[in-house]
Design an enzyme around this catalytic site. Structure first.
Site, PDB file in Angstrom:
ATOM      1  N   SER A 189       0.808  -1.224   0.000  1.00 27.00           N
ATOM      2  CA  SER A 189       0.000   0.000   0.000  1.00 27.00           C
ATOM      3  C   SER A 189       0.836   1.267   0.000  1.00 27.00           C
ATOM      4  O   SER A 189       0.411   2.279  -0.535  1.00 27.00           O
ATOM      5  CB  SER A 189      -0.912   0.059   1.225  1.00 27.00           C
TER       6      SER A 189
ATOM      7  N   LEU B  40       4.886   3.247   1.617  1.00 28.54           N
ATOM      8  CA  LEU B  40       6.260   3.132   2.111  1.00 28.54           C
ATOM      9  C   LEU B  40       6.286   3.407   3.612  1.00 28.54           C
ATOM     10  O   LEU B  40       5.550   4.262   4.100  1.00 28.54           O
ATOM     11  CB  LEU B  40       7.177   4.149   1.415  1.00 28.54           C
TER      12      LEU B  40
ATOM     13  N   ASP C 263       9.306  -8.888   4.511  1.00 27.98           N
ATOM     14  CA  ASP C 263       8.644  -8.159   5.609  1.00 27.98           C
ATOM     15  C   ASP C 263       8.240  -9.118   6.727  1.00 27.98           C
ATOM     16  O   ASP C 263       8.376  -8.812   7.915  1.00 27.98           O
ATOM     17  CB  ASP C 263       7.432  -7.360   5.098  1.00 27.98           C
TER      18      ASP C 263
HETATM   19  N1  LIG Z   1      -2.801   6.183   4.601  1.00 28.44           N
HETATM   20  C1  LIG Z   1      -3.039   4.867   4.475  1.00 28.44           C
HETATM   21  N2  LIG Z   1      -2.778   4.246   3.314  1.00 28.44           N
HETATM   22  C2  LIG Z   1      -3.001   2.936   3.184  1.00 28.44           C
HETATM   23  N3  LIG Z   1      -3.500   2.165   4.152  1.00 28.44           N
HETATM   24  C3  LIG Z   1      -3.781   2.729   5.324  1.00 28.44           C
HETATM   25  C4  LIG Z   1      -3.558   4.107   5.557  1.00 28.44           C
HETATM   26  N4  LIG Z   1      -3.910   4.376   6.835  1.00 28.44           N
HETATM   27  C5  LIG Z   1      -4.336   3.226   7.379  1.00 28.44           C
HETATM   28  N5  LIG Z   1      -4.272   2.226   6.485  1.00 28.44           N
HETATM   29  C6  LIG Z   1      -4.678   0.833   6.732  1.00 28.44           C
HETATM   30  O1  LIG Z   1      -3.502   0.084   6.737  1.00 28.44           O
HETATM   31  C7  LIG Z   1      -3.655  -1.115   5.996  1.00 28.44           C
HETATM   32  C8  LIG Z   1      -2.367  -1.303   5.213  1.00 28.44           C
HETATM   33  O2  LIG Z   1      -1.402  -1.549   6.181  1.00 28.44           O
HETATM   34  P1  LIG Z   1       0.135  -1.244   5.963  1.00 28.44           P
HETATM   35  O3  LIG Z   1       0.334   0.180   5.631  1.00 28.44           O
HETATM   36  O4  LIG Z   1       0.827  -1.815   7.151  1.00 28.44           O
HETATM   37  O5  LIG Z   1       0.364  -2.157   4.679  1.00 28.44           O
HETATM   38  P2  LIG Z   1       1.626  -2.251   3.765  1.00 28.44           P
HETATM   39  O6  LIG Z   1       2.818  -2.328   4.640  1.00 28.44           O
HETATM   40  O7  LIG Z   1       1.637  -1.201   2.729  1.00 28.44           O
HETATM   41  O8  LIG Z   1       1.312  -3.591   3.059  1.00 28.44           O
HETATM   42  P3  LIG Z   1       1.887  -5.041   3.300  1.00 28.44           P
HETATM   43  O9  LIG Z   1       0.722  -5.833   3.772  1.00 28.44           O
HETATM   44  O10 LIG Z   1       2.376  -5.422   1.964  1.00 28.44           O
HETATM   45  O11 LIG Z   1       2.959  -4.951   4.336  1.00 28.44           O
HETATM   46  C9  LIG Z   1      -4.900  -0.970   5.129  1.00 28.44           C
HETATM   47  O12 LIG Z   1      -5.705  -2.107   5.303  1.00 28.44           O
HETATM   48  C10 LIG Z   1      -5.597   0.269   5.660  1.00 28.44           C
HETATM   49  O13 LIG Z   1      -6.830  -0.024   6.245  1.00 28.44           O
HETATM   50  C1  LIG Z   2       2.157 -11.571   2.140  1.00 28.62           C
HETATM   51  C2  LIG Z   2       2.798 -10.223   1.840  1.00 28.62           C
HETATM   52  C3  LIG Z   2       2.082  -9.577   0.667  1.00 28.62           C
HETATM   53  C4  LIG Z   2       2.576  -9.352   3.089  1.00 28.62           C
HETATM   54  O1  LIG Z   2       3.141  -8.101   2.910  1.00 28.62           O
HETATM   55  C5  LIG Z   2       4.313 -10.366   1.588  1.00 28.62           C
HETATM   56  O2  LIG Z   2       4.936 -10.861   2.708  1.00 28.62           O
HETATM   57  C6  LIG Z   2       4.606 -11.254   0.416  1.00 28.62           C
HETATM   58  O3  LIG Z   2       4.505 -10.848  -0.709  1.00 28.62           O
HETATM   59  N1  LIG Z   2       5.000 -12.543   0.714  1.00 28.62           N
HETATM   60  C7  LIG Z   2       5.378 -13.520  -0.249  1.00 28.62           C
HETATM   61  C8  LIG Z   2       4.715 -14.827   0.005  1.00 28.62           C
HETATM   62  C9  LIG Z   2       4.979 -15.463   1.358  1.00 28.62           C
HETATM   63  O4  LIG Z   2       5.327 -14.790   2.332  1.00 28.62           O
HETATM   64  O5  LIG Z   2       4.847 -16.695   1.450  1.00 28.62           O
END
Ligand SMILES: Nc1ncnc2c1ncn2[C@@H]1O[C@H](COP(=O)(O)OP(=O)(O)OP(=O)(O)O)[C@@H](O)[C@H]1O
Ligand SMILES: CC(C)(CO)[C@@H](O)C(=O)NCCC(=O)O
Ligand SMILES: [K+]
Length: 270
Positions: A10, A12, A120
């Site tokens: 989503s 950084l 991650d």
């Molecule tokens: N500004 C924002 N942008 C995107 N998501 C947000 C925001 N604020 C809160 N969220 C919530 O955070 C969640 C995304 O979480 P986070 O930002 O930790 O994900 P990510 O690190 O980008 O993705 P990943 O799952 O790949 O680690 C969404 O489900 C959303 O509900």
């Molecule tokens: C599951 C996500 C999308 C969570 O950020 C990431 O860790 C990912 O792309 N994983 C690769 C598949 C796995 O972890 O088995």
């Protein structure tokens, strides 16, 4: 001084450190290749890099000003940037940053990692284990909702992946004619809803909570003493719901937004 950047699906997530000391963290939208190129140029204190700021949703403005005030440079050298990404297109953009150090699975001091495991997840369970102790179970409520567990011998036990809260809401709206895209208000919906918005909320919230409680239960049968740490953008929302529906489960959970950064601190770096 160095920066950590984790790239999720989503957005950084940034942190900056002085040696081993954590100084602050903030989130931004994805940045363009042009801005990455700009970060390679020292801009000098005072010529504040407003484009990077404009692209950002900054929570710790003071910390960010101290960094970008010198154009992501420190004594004329670009700040080292430790990168952990699960988004290959974004990883590619950051390879143009002058001092990027991409973290890979083979640098993670855990046993039993499988080759396609998300970096991650590996970093978060490492960070949770280092800070709270092994065994550790991480629940990352991000774009995807993941469970990742490691045992006392620092071996990955395994985990699970499902769509995160926002992705569940989006996929219902995208895959149906009549369902609107809604947001979760924070208030617990009635389980037996009498309108569409509440019915979507009920379905997603109560099944996710029951799922989380069940995964925690199963984990605790194998690892009764394990720490359980909730992280990711939806951690607070989920913890509030859990406290209302499964208070005994919620009482066993720590929340920590920075697990991946604690993981990066515990991989080989200066
Ligand atoms: N500004 C924002 N942008 C995107 N998501 C947000 C925001 N604020 C809160 N969220 C919530 O955070 C969640 C995304 O979480 P986070 O930002 O930790 O994900 P990510 O690190 O980008 O993705 P990943 O799952 O790949 O680690 C969404 O489900 C959303 O509900
Ligand atoms: C599951 C996500 C999308 C969570 O950020 C990431 O860790 C990912 O792309 N994983 C690769 C598949 C796995 O972890 O088995
Ligand atoms: K994909």
């Amino acid at each position: 001084m160095w920066l950590a950047l984790t790239i999720g699906n989503s957005r950084l997530h940034w942190a900056w450190f002085k040696g081993k000391t954590f100084c602050g963290a903030w989130d931004t939208e994805y940045l363009s290749a042009a801005i990455v190129e700009q970060m390679n140029q020292p801009c000098g204190r005072g010529k504040f890099n407003s484009e990077i700021l404009a692209a950002s949703l900054i929570q710790e403005l003071d910390a960010v000003e101290e960094i970008v005030g010198d154009g992501f440079h420190h004594r004329d050298r670009p700040l080292p940037l430790y990168l952990a990404s699960v988004v290959p297109q974004q990883t590619a953009i950051w390879q143009n940053y002058h001092d990027v150090r991409t973290i890979a699975l083979d640098q993670i001091p855990l046993q039993g990692l499988y080759p396609t495991l998300g970096i991650d997840r590996a970093l978060a369970v490492l960070g949770a284990g280092e800070v709270y102790g092994f065994p550790a179970l991480v629940i990352d409520a991000g774009t995807a909702l993941t469970f990742t567990g490691a045992d006392a011998a620092r071996r990955l036990v395994g985990g699970a992946i499902l769509p995160g809260l926002r992705l569940q809401l989006q996929s219902l709206a995208q895959g149906t004619a009549a369902l609107p895209e809604i947001e979760l208000a924070g208030a617990l919906p009635p389980r037996w809803a009498l309108n569409t918005s509440l019915a979507i909320q009920s379905g997603i919230i109560y099944t996710v909570l029951a799922g989380i409680a069940d995964f925690i239960d199963a984990w605790r049968q194998e690892f009764p003493q394990s720490r359980i740490v909730l992280t990711g953008g939806d951690r607070t929302l989920l913890l509030n719901y859990l406290q209302a529906v499964f208070p005994q489960v919620a009482a066993k959970i720590n929340t920590d937004p920075h697990l991946i950064f604690w993981g990066i601190l515990n991989t080989p770096q200066p």
